[in-house]
Design a protein around this motif. Structure first.
Motif: not given
Length: 211
Positions: A6, A10, A135-136, A138-140, A143
């Motif tokens: 991840q 990124f 936008a970006i 949270p994608q990487f 959780t």
């Protein structure tokens, strides 16, 4: 923390986005043309620090306010745009900037702080930076591996560091063109071009549409 895969993804995504010419690059180039390499580099790092603080705003959840509120977005956008126009007008009036390399040592610290501070304000008051991070980032985020806010701060810091290094490169290249023209008149032209570029960037920022 984000997984290695991840994190590397990124880094690659950040490089792609950062290398596309945008407001930060134009801002640093404008300062390079106006004041030379040193102020361009300081501006790049000040801008990156401001960008990191923008990511911190997102990490603690305040960025959602700007995303949802048209008024909040407009306030941040027009404040940032007005500041860019102010910096451009200041550059057009300041002939001392042509001789930035001959500044007295006694005023060195104040000039460093002022230059980085101007870069910080521009980086922090760029609403599109906050929307980008919303936008970006949270994608990487992983959780299932620790605090989401801490992970987002780490990613924001990584993005800002890459941006600082890349923008520094742009500033050095732009200032090299300015340094080739040692005589006062060509330097005056370059300074005027830099100031005009900052004003144009401010106007473009104000005219830009929310996406």
């Amino acid at each position: 923390m984000p997984s290695t895969a991840q994190f590397l993804a990124f880094v690659v995504a950040s490089l792609v986005i950062i290398l596309i010419p945008g407001p930060s690059i134009l801002f640093v180039i404008g300062r390079a043309l106006s004041h030379g390499r040193r102020q361009a580099v300081l501006t790049a790092w000040g801008n990156a620090i401001g960008t990191f603080f923008a990511s911190a705003v997102v990490a603690v959840g305040l960025g959602a306010l700007i995303q949802e509120s048209a008024l909040a977005f407009a306030i941040v956008k027009y404040t940032g745009a007005a500041y860019l126009v102010y910096l451009g007008a200041k550059t057009l009036r300041d002939r001392k900037g042509l001789m930035a390399e001959s500044v007295e040592v006694s005023g060195e610290s104040k000039r460093v702080v002022a230059t980085m501070g101007e870069g910080f304000v521009v980086g922090f008051l760029n609403p599109k930076s906050i929307l980008f991070f919303l936008a970006i980032l949270p994608q990487f985020v992983n959780t299932g591996a620790g605090s989401i806010a801490v992970q987002m701060l780490l990613l924001g810091a990584t993005f800002s560091l890459i941006a600082a290094l890349c923008d520094t490169g742009w500033g050095i290249v732009a200032s090299a063109a300015r340094d080739l023209l040692r005589r006062p008149k060509p330097k005056l032209v370059m300074s005027r071009a830099g100031g005009t570029a900052l004003i144009g960037l401010g106007i473009a920022t104000a005219a830009g549409q929310r996406t």
